[in-house]
Design a protein around this motif. Structure first.
Motif, PDB file in Angstrom:
ATOM      1  N   PHE A   1       4.045   5.672  -5.611  1.00 22.59           N
ATOM      2  CA  PHE A   1       4.196   5.662  -7.067  1.00 22.59           C
ATOM      3  C   PHE A   1       3.055   6.397  -7.760  1.00 22.59           C
ATOM      4  O   PHE A   1       3.256   7.113  -8.727  1.00 22.59           O
ATOM      5  CB  PHE A   1       4.260   4.234  -7.591  1.00 22.59           C
ATOM      6  CG  PHE A   1       5.514   3.490  -7.252  1.00 22.59           C
ATOM      7  CD1 PHE A   1       6.754   4.119  -7.355  1.00 22.59           C
ATOM      8  CD2 PHE A   1       5.481   2.165  -6.841  1.00 22.59           C
ATOM      9  CE1 PHE A   1       7.917   3.432  -7.055  1.00 22.59           C
ATOM     10  CE2 PHE A   1       6.642   1.474  -6.542  1.00 22.59           C
ATOM     11  CZ  PHE A   1       7.862   2.118  -6.647  1.00 22.59           C
ATOM     12  N   ASN A   2       1.840   6.157  -7.314  1.00 23.94           N
ATOM     13  CA  ASN A   2       0.691   6.747  -7.987  1.00 23.94           C
ATOM     14  C   ASN A   2      -0.473   6.871  -7.016  1.00 23.94           C
ATOM     15  O   ASN A   2      -1.228   5.936  -6.792  1.00 23.94           O
ATOM     16  CB  ASN A   2       0.292   5.887  -9.193  1.00 23.94           C
ATOM     17  CG  ASN A   2      -0.853   6.493  -9.976  1.00 23.94           C
ATOM     18  OD1 ASN A   2      -1.467   7.462  -9.544  1.00 23.94           O
ATOM     19  ND2 ASN A   2      -1.143   5.920 -11.121  1.00 23.94           N
TER      20      ASN A   2
ATOM     21  N   GLU B   1       0.832  -1.207   0.000  1.00 21.80           N
ATOM     22  CA  GLU B   1       0.000   0.000   0.000  1.00 21.80           C
ATOM     23  C   GLU B   1       0.861   1.249   0.000  1.00 21.80           C
ATOM     24  O   GLU B   1       0.614   2.205  -0.751  1.00 21.80           O
ATOM     25  CB  GLU B   1      -0.884   0.032   1.252  1.00 21.80           C
ATOM     26  CG  GLU B   1      -1.991  -0.983   1.267  1.00 21.80           C
ATOM     27  CD  GLU B   1      -2.932  -0.778   2.444  1.00 21.80           C
ATOM     28  OE1 GLU B   1      -2.628   0.045   3.323  1.00 21.80           O
ATOM     29  OE2 GLU B   1      -3.972  -1.452   2.473  1.00 21.80           O
TER      30      GLU B   1
ATOM     31  N   GLU C   1      -5.848   5.495  -4.584  1.00 25.03           N
ATOM     32  CA  GLU C   1      -7.192   5.883  -4.148  1.00 25.03           C
ATOM     33  C   GLU C   1      -8.251   5.099  -4.907  1.00 25.03           C
ATOM     34  O   GLU C   1      -9.258   4.670  -4.349  1.00 25.03           O
ATOM     35  CB  GLU C   1      -7.394   7.390  -4.337  1.00 25.03           C
ATOM     36  CG  GLU C   1      -6.810   8.163  -3.174  1.00 25.03           C
ATOM     37  CD  GLU C   1      -6.647   9.641  -3.457  1.00 25.03           C
ATOM     38  OE1 GLU C   1      -7.168  10.131  -4.482  1.00 25.03           O
ATOM     39  OE2 GLU C   1      -5.978  10.309  -2.644  1.00 25.03           O
ATOM     40  N   TYR C   2      -8.004   4.910  -6.184  1.00 29.11           N
ATOM     41  CA  TYR C   2      -8.923   4.111  -7.009  1.00 29.11           C
ATOM     42  C   TYR C   2      -9.044   2.697  -6.435  1.00 29.11           C
ATOM     43  O   TYR C   2     -10.100   2.090  -6.463  1.00 29.11           O
ATOM     44  CB  TYR C   2      -8.393   4.095  -8.445  1.00 29.11           C
ATOM     45  CG  TYR C   2      -8.805   2.914  -9.279  1.00 29.11           C
ATOM     46  CD1 TYR C   2     -10.016   2.895  -9.957  1.00 29.11           C
ATOM     47  CD2 TYR C   2      -7.962   1.808  -9.398  1.00 29.11           C
ATOM     48  CE1 TYR C   2     -10.388   1.811 -10.729  1.00 29.11           C
ATOM     49  CE2 TYR C   2      -8.325   0.723 -10.166  1.00 29.11           C
ATOM     50  CZ  TYR C   2      -9.543   0.728 -10.822  1.00 29.11           C
ATOM     51  OH  TYR C   2      -9.901  -0.362 -11.570  1.00 29.11           O
ATOM     52  N   ALA C   3      -7.935   2.184  -5.885  1.00 32.56           N
ATOM     53  CA  ALA C   3      -7.949   0.836  -5.335  1.00 32.56           C
ATOM     54  C   ALA C   3      -8.491   0.814  -3.905  1.00 32.56           C
ATOM     55  O   ALA C   3      -8.454  -0.221  -3.246  1.00 32.56           O
ATOM     56  CB  ALA C   3      -6.548   0.240  -5.369  1.00 32.56           C
TER      57      ALA C   3
ATOM     58  N   LYS D   1       3.905   1.741  -1.032  1.00 28.63           N
ATOM     59  CA  LYS D   1       4.569   2.000  -2.310  1.00 28.63           C
ATOM     60  C   LYS D   1       3.571   2.418  -3.382  1.00 28.63           C
ATOM     61  O   LYS D   1       3.856   3.283  -4.206  1.00 28.63           O
ATOM     62  CB  LYS D   1       5.354   0.756  -2.756  1.00 28.63           C
ATOM     63  CG  LYS D   1       6.645   0.562  -1.964  1.00 28.63           C
ATOM     64  CD  LYS D   1       7.498  -0.532  -2.566  1.00 28.63           C
ATOM     65  CE  LYS D   1       6.830  -1.872  -2.373  1.00 28.63           C
ATOM     66  NZ  LYS D   1       7.558  -2.981  -2.992  1.00 28.63           N
ATOM     67  N   ALA D   2       2.388   1.803  -3.345  1.00 30.14           N
ATOM     68  CA  ALA D   2       1.368   2.187  -4.328  1.00 30.14           C
ATOM     69  C   ALA D   2       1.056   3.672  -4.204  1.00 30.14           C
ATOM     70  O   ALA D   2       0.979   4.391  -5.192  1.00 30.14           O
ATOM     71  CB  ALA D   2       0.111   1.345  -4.150  1.00 30.14           C
TER      72      ALA D   2
ATOM     73  N   PHE E   1      -3.220   8.460  -7.227  1.00 27.93           N
ATOM     74  CA  PHE E   1      -4.566   8.330  -7.796  1.00 27.93           C
ATOM     75  C   PHE E   1      -4.962   6.860  -7.929  1.00 27.93           C
ATOM     76  O   PHE E   1      -6.088   6.475  -7.630  1.00 27.93           O
ATOM     77  CB  PHE E   1      -4.645   9.015  -9.154  1.00 27.93           C
ATOM     78  CG  PHE E   1      -4.457  10.488  -9.075  1.00 27.93           C
ATOM     79  CD1 PHE E   1      -5.443  11.287  -8.516  1.00 27.93           C
ATOM     80  CD2 PHE E   1      -3.298  11.090  -9.532  1.00 27.93           C
ATOM     81  CE1 PHE E   1      -5.283  12.658  -8.425  1.00 27.93           C
ATOM     82  CE2 PHE E   1      -3.123  12.454  -9.443  1.00 27.93           C
ATOM     83  CZ  PHE E   1      -4.112  13.242  -8.887  1.00 27.93           C
ATOM     84  N   ALA E   2      -4.010   6.055  -8.390  1.00 29.12           N
ATOM     85  CA  ALA E   2      -4.307   4.633  -8.544  1.00 29.12           C
ATOM     86  C   ALA E   2      -4.562   4.019  -7.175  1.00 29.12           C
ATOM     87  O   ALA E   2      -5.419   3.153  -7.020  1.00 29.12           O
ATOM     88  CB  ALA E   2      -3.163   3.922  -9.249  1.00 29.12           C
TER      89      ALA E   2
END
Ligand code: ATP
Ligand code: MG
Lengths: 508, 360
Positions: free
Chosen positions: B229-230, B223, B235-237, B225-226, B232-233
């Protein structure tokens, strides 16, 4: 023969894959030359070699008969080659004008001097009907306008070999018509255009010749006029592709999603992005929200998936009020979301393919115990999906997602979202950037969802897609639902009238 | 031997070594210009680093490396999650003060666990200090670089003030010494005779391993690292990116605070003084180089930290020769900062290897 571009015997190798395998590719002066091939066939790679971004291991490039070495994009630009990339390369917090002149900035007395540049940009913009707002910031403008900025950049530099890598994938049908006009104009002035697209009708409409790539090899170069769409797709995929999908009769179930009087505030303008919208989605149906881009589709999807706050109104899912629930809760309850922007929301580009395939499920029993990831399961899961969805990349589950081709990135997202076995699948432009074979597969998957008593909410700009696979269409215009039609009886013209806002009926 | 270009360890290792060599080259040049007669012997001394003094030197290298590894971890951990914790210095100072304070004042604790509590206090204090820029970043989108630089200064002056009112020894004009809470040595001084070694180094290594496990093996790290890195992605997840941002800052701050504790709970460390310049606490900033040299990988950071310790001790032995201390500092600094270039070399090495392999 007077070819402007000759790429002979080009070989480009990436770890685990030969992306270009002795490709021959020749472009004549003043022609529009299409480049066609499946996702991962090596089209973008070939163009990146021509543009100096990648260095081929083998092969020669000739520009106007002279052999050249294109070590970097600056050399390409000096040779008059310009490129609009599949994923744009604009500076997001700069204005349109600043982006156009970037790299060739006019300097006067040591300061940026934009007056003449502005005049030149406006002149080009007028000449080619490339409507832009020179002082708008890139992140505030539509994708369509961003693309016009990319085109202006090439024209501003007076390039005469223009590469368009899937320019139409992100455009609305109207914008596509416009773009094709512009391309024809440019070609008639003697500029040569290389045009990558997956849409065969576009090739039929503008291209003179087309080169087909398959798995890194050049299969053939043919005249567009004397080749049918069916022949093209067969050459590309290696088998016949069925364009019209067979659907079973619908078995409509209970409503699964009910939206009532929904209002979402816009963060771009002072009006509501979604203004008192209500509709239902049933089990066993594919409901399509049709509309011209920018009429509130994005905000609607964000509200349904929990990415944005709802101002008022309710969203009921499986009988429960989920209006204010978290993204995660909705996802666990069976809502899947194929997002509009694959790079912004859909993928963590620095993660591997396997890691991206668990983005929504990494916390489930299958992939972790006591907070520790189960790497074996993660890899097996990835391998299974790679096989099922035919996701192609150099290093399989361990490929860095960033290195994958655009279409295969899209397939990754679709695989992940469908694999969740959702009760409600919200799919925004799911087939954007996919080749015809992949589109066929994905459409069948969506229909399978419906036949299994699941619901699909499809948001698409692609009229073909809308007409072919949806069971019911609602039209959105300026944040309101302005009509509901049956795809079996409605004509494209009528749908167009609704979408343009010139026709509306009261829908409950 | 095929697919060298895919072997991460080889690439990262050679990139770091290459940048270190360039650093040595430069510092040799510095010496050549400033003090030619001693340039050669100076270079060899520097290259010999900790080995100059036998086991004593090696012990001192490990001793010096402890806090450096920890500040490197602080910066590297934050990097991995997309944050630039330039506030490691401030968290280091706060951690150091807290450790010394507990070491001096909490004499009611049993002696055996006094140092543990003091270190724990440093750990927590550093984390809390980082919580502020973390919260600001997560909920108000305030750039963490700016807010943590401010926090560095607040930390520095706050600690000066706190020393004065709580643990100041006016007769010596310095802070009281936390002698009761010094880190244990566990007989290490028998192996590394006459060196200042204590358990600090081993605590640092343990922390690096824990950081590695968190980042690479757990869902929490996935989580973090996600989000890095991004966002927005993430939050989308459905990942709570706000929580992860401040948590990551806090963990980073904990490492920096612990570094301060390890540094000042050692008998031979600097005395805690009233200091006006942040640069007089160089450990926090060195952490940035260490993180870069170790390519933000916790295991890489262990080696990077040992290397920097090695160079610093080498610099210490340079004092044998009539070379100006400023030049010594300069040489050490040149090597440390050039080592940060490893990032740049990594890409080049991959490129060259790929070309080479494609030819075969
Ligand atoms: N930088 C890279 N590193 C490693 N592999 C790469 C890289 N770029 C491309 N590839 C691989 O090369 C192959 C060809 O990719 P390319 O992007 O050229 O495909 P494409 O024909 O443009 O496909 P699409 O229609 O999906 O855009 C793919 O399998 C991809 O994974
Ligand atoms: Mg492509």
């Amino acid at each position: 023969m007077d070819y402007v571009i000759e790429m002979l015997n080009i070989t480009k190798i990436f770890p685990g894959i030969v992306a270009n395998d002795k490709i021959n590719f020749q472009v004549k002066k003043g022609e529009i030359h299409a480049l066609l091939g499946e996702n991962g066939a090596g089209k973008s790679t070939l163009m990146s070699v021509l543009f100096g971004l990648y260095h081929a291991e083998e092969g020669t490039i000739k520009v106007e008969g002279k052999e050249v070495k294109i070590h970097n994009p600056n050399i390409a630009k000096d040779l008059g080659i310009g490129m609009v990339h599949q994923h744009f390369k604009l500076v997001h917090n700069f204005t349109v004008l600043e982006n156009v002149v970037l790299g060739v900035e006019p300097i006067k007395n040591g300061q940026l001097y934009l007056k003449d540049a502005r005049a030149k940009v406006l002149e080009i913009s007028k000449k080619y009907n490339l409507y832009i707002e020179p002082d708008a910031i890139i992140q505030d403008i539509t994708v369509g306008m961003q693309q016009r900025v990319e085109i202006l950049k090439m024209l501003y530099r007076e390039n005469n070999i223009l590469i368009f890598d899937e320019p139409t994938a992100v455009l609305t049908p109207q914008e596509i018509v416009e773009l094709m006009k512009i391309m024809r104009n440019l070609a008639s002035e003697g500029k040569s255009i290389i045009f990558i697209t997956h849409k065969l009708n576009e090739i039929k409409a503008v291209a003179n010749r087309v080169t087909i790539l398959r798995k890194g090899r050049s299969i053939a170069t043919v005249d567009v006029k004397s080749t049918s769409v069916e022949e093209l797709s067969e050459m590309m995929v290696g088998r016949k592709v069925i364009f019209n999908i067979e659907k079973q009769a619908q078995n409509l179930g209970k409503p699964i999603l009910e939206v009532k009087d929904l209002v979402v505030k816009s963060n771009r303008h002072h009006k509501n992005a979604i203004n008192h919208v209500g509709f239902k989605v049933h089990r066993g149906e594919i409901l399509c929200v049709a509309g011209i881009e920018g009429n509130g589709q994005t905000d609607l999807v964000y509200a349904l998936t929990g990415l944005t706050k709802v101002e008022s109104g309710t969203i009921t899912y499986k009988g429960k009020d989920i209006t204010h629930q978290k993204v995660r809760t909705r996802s666990i309850d069976g809502i899947s979301h194929i997002p509009e922007d694959r790079h912004k929301h859909g993928l963590v580009l620095d993660y591997t393919l396997a890691e991206n395939l668990i983005l929504q499920t990494y916390f489930k029993e299958e992939f972790q115990s006591h907070g520790f990831l189960k790497f074996d399961n993660i890899t097996n899961h990835a391998d299974a999906l790679i096989k099922q969805f035919d996701i192609r990349s150099g290093e399989g589950a361990e490929s860095s997602t960033r290195s994958m081709s655009g279409g295969n990135q899209q397939k990754t997202i679709i695989a992940r979202e469908i694999d969740k076995d959702p009760d409600l699948l919200i799919a925004v432009q799911p087939t954007r950037g996919l080749d015809v074979g992949a589109i066929e597969y994905i459409h069948n998957q969506l229909i399978k969802q419906r036949d299994n008593g699941k619901a699909v909410l499809l948001i698409s700009l692609e009229l073909n897609e809308v007409m072919n696979i949806s069971d019911r269409i609602i039209v959105i215009y300026e944040g309101e639902i302005v009509g509901e039609v049956d795809p079996k009886t409605v004509t494209e013209q009528e749908l167009g009238l609704y979408m343009a806002g010139s026709k509306r009926e009261n829908v409950s | 031997m095929k697919n060298l270009s895919k072997n991460k360890a080889v690439i990262n290792g050679s990139a770091s070594v290459l940048s270190i060599l360039i650093g040595f080259g430069f510092s040799f040049l510095v010496l050549l210009i400033s003090n030619a007669p001693y340039s050669f012997v100076g270079l060899t001394t520097l290259l010999l680093g900790g080995f100059n003094g036998g086991m004593q030197g090696i012990g001192n290298v490990l001793y010096t490396a402890g806090p450096i590894i920890l500040t490197g971890l602080a910066v590297g951990f934050a990097f991995k999650t997309g944050l630039f914790n330039i506030g490691a210095t401030g968290q280091f100072i706060i951690g150091a003060f807290t450790a010394v304070y507990v070491g001096v004042r909490w004499t009611f604790l049993p002696v055996e666990i006094h140092w543990v509590v003091a270190l724990l206090a440093a750990f927590i204090a550093g984390g809390l200090w980082a919580l502020i820029p973390g919260i600001l970043k997560a909920y108000r989108n305030v750039n963490e670089v700016i807010s943590s630089i401010i926090m560095n200064y607040i930390g520095l002056y706050l600690v000066n003030y706190m020393i004065k009112i709580t643990i100041f020894d006016p007769t010596k004009n310095q802070a009281l010494m936390p002698t009761r809470a010094y880190l244990p040595v566990y007989g290490l001084d028998k192996i590394f005779t006459n060196s200042s070694i204590n358990v600090g180094f081993f605590i640092a290594v343990l922390m690096a391993i824990i950081a590695y496990i968190i980042l690479e093996k757990t869902t929490f790290g996935y989580e973090l690292k996600a989000c890095g890195f991004n966002r927005f992605a993430a939050e989308y997840a459905g990942i709570n990116s706000k929580r992860n941002i401040w948590l990551s800052m806090v963990i980073s701050g904990c490492f920096a605070g612990l570094a301060g504790g390890v540094m000042y709970l050692a008998g031979s460390a600097r005395y805690f003084e009233i200091i006006d310049l942040l640069l007089q606490y160089p450990e926090g900033f060195t952490g940035i180089s260490v993180a870069l040299l170790g390519l933000s990988n916790p295991i890489g950071i262990i080696f990077a930290g040992i290397f920097i310790g090695y160079i610093k001790i080498g610099g210490f032995y340079l004092q044998w020769y009539p070379i100006m201390p400023e030049i010594v500092d300069l040489m050490v600094a040149v090597i440390i900062y050039l080592s940060a270039l490893s990032f740049f070399f990594r890409a080049k090495i991959v490129y060259v290897l790929r070309k080479f392999e494609a030819k075969k």
